[in-house]
Design a protein around this motif. Sequence first.
Motif, PDB file in Angstrom:
ATOM      1  N   VAL A  45       0.832  -1.206   0.000  1.00 20.28           N
ATOM      2  CA  VAL A  45       0.000   0.000   0.000  1.00 20.28           C
ATOM      3  C   VAL A  45       0.867   1.257   0.000  1.00 20.28           C
ATOM      4  CG1 VAL A  45      -1.611   1.349   1.385  1.00 20.28           C
ATOM      5  CG2 VAL A  45      -2.039  -1.066   1.006  1.00 20.28           C
ATOM      6  N   LEU A  46       1.897   1.288   0.833  1.00 15.05           N
ATOM      7  CA  LEU A  46       2.770   2.463   0.878  1.00 15.05           C
ATOM      8  C   LEU A  46       3.509   2.660  -0.439  1.00 15.05           C
ATOM      9  CD1 LEU A  46       4.219   2.209   4.495  1.00 15.05           C
ATOM     10  CD2 LEU A  46       2.452   3.774   3.630  1.00 15.05           C
ATOM     11  N   PHE A  47       3.951   1.575  -1.064  1.00 10.05           N
ATOM     12  CA  PHE A  47       4.606   1.674  -2.360  1.00 10.05           C
ATOM     13  C   PHE A  47       3.637   2.223  -3.406  1.00 10.05           C
ATOM     14  CE2 PHE A  47       5.709  -0.199  -6.498  1.00 10.05           C
ATOM     15  CZ  PHE A  47       6.959   0.356  -6.669  1.00 10.05           C
ATOM     16  N   HIS A  53       1.644   9.266  -5.903  1.00  4.49           N
ATOM     17  CA  HIS A  53       2.092  10.635  -5.620  1.00  4.49           C
ATOM     18  C   HIS A  53       3.083  11.100  -6.685  1.00  4.49           C
ATOM     19  CE1 HIS A  53       3.253  14.184  -3.368  1.00  4.49           C
ATOM     20  NE2 HIS A  53       4.514  13.802  -3.437  1.00  4.49           N
ATOM     21  N   PHE A  54       4.039  10.238  -7.054  1.00  7.43           N
ATOM     22  CA  PHE A  54       5.022  10.586  -8.077  1.00  7.43           C
ATOM     23  C   PHE A  54       4.340  10.852  -9.419  1.00  7.43           C
ATOM     24  CE2 PHE A  54       7.757   9.170 -11.576  1.00  7.43           C
ATOM     25  CZ  PHE A  54       8.784  10.078 -11.448  1.00  7.43           C
ATOM     26  N   GLU A  58       4.250  14.398 -11.456  1.00 11.24           N
ATOM     27  CA  GLU A  58       4.760  14.503 -12.819  1.00 11.24           C
ATOM     28  C   GLU A  58       3.685  14.989 -13.784  1.00 11.24           C
ATOM     29  OE1 GLU A  58       7.908  14.103 -14.060  1.00 11.24           O
ATOM     30  OE2 GLU A  58       8.432  14.080 -11.942  1.00 11.24           O
ATOM     31  N   SER A  59       2.433  14.611 -13.568  1.00 13.86           N
ATOM     32  CA  SER A  59       1.371  15.032 -14.484  1.00 13.86           C
ATOM     33  C   SER A  59       1.071  16.521 -14.340  1.00 13.86           C
ATOM     34  CB  SER A  59       0.101  14.218 -14.261  1.00 13.86           C
ATOM     35  OG  SER A  59      -0.479  14.546 -13.014  1.00 13.86           O
ATOM     36  N   ILE A  60       1.313  17.092 -13.165  1.00 16.77           N
ATOM     37  CA  ILE A  60       1.105  18.526 -12.971  1.00 16.77           C
ATOM     38  C   ILE A  60       2.190  19.308 -13.715  1.00 16.77           C
ATOM     39  CG2 ILE A  60       1.177  20.367 -11.239  1.00 16.77           C
ATOM     40  CD1 ILE A  60      -0.176  18.392  -9.317  1.00 16.77           C
ATOM     41  N   LYS A  61       3.427  18.759 -13.762  1.00 17.81           N
ATOM     42  CA  LYS A  61       4.518  19.424 -14.458  1.00 17.81           C
ATOM     43  C   LYS A  61       4.344  19.385 -15.981  1.00 17.81           C
ATOM     44  CE  LYS A  61       8.082  18.360 -11.063  1.00 17.81           C
ATOM     45  NZ  LYS A  61       9.308  17.595 -10.837  1.00 17.81           N
TER      46      LYS A  61
END
Length: 70
Positions: A45-47, A53-54, A58-61
Motif C-alpha cells: 500500500v505504501l509503495f 504521488h510521483f 509529474e502530471s502537474i509538471k
Amino acid sequence: LLLPIPGGIGTMEASIFWVFASLGLNTFDVIGMIALIRLRDLIIVLFGMGVFHFLMKESIKTPVDYILPK
C-alpha cells in the motif's frame, strides 16, 4: 492481499490460526505469520501511494498541450 470483507481484518487471521492449530504448531508462529502478512500488505500500500504521488506530481509538471496536441 486484503479480503473484500468489511473491515478486511479477522477472517484471514482466524483461518490461519485455525490451520496452524489443527497442524499442532505453536501459537507464536501464527502471530508471526499474521504480522508478516499484514506488514507485506502495508508495504504494498505504501509503495502504491508513493507511485501515485510521483505520477500525480509529474502530471502537474507536464503541459496539457504535450498530452493532447492540437
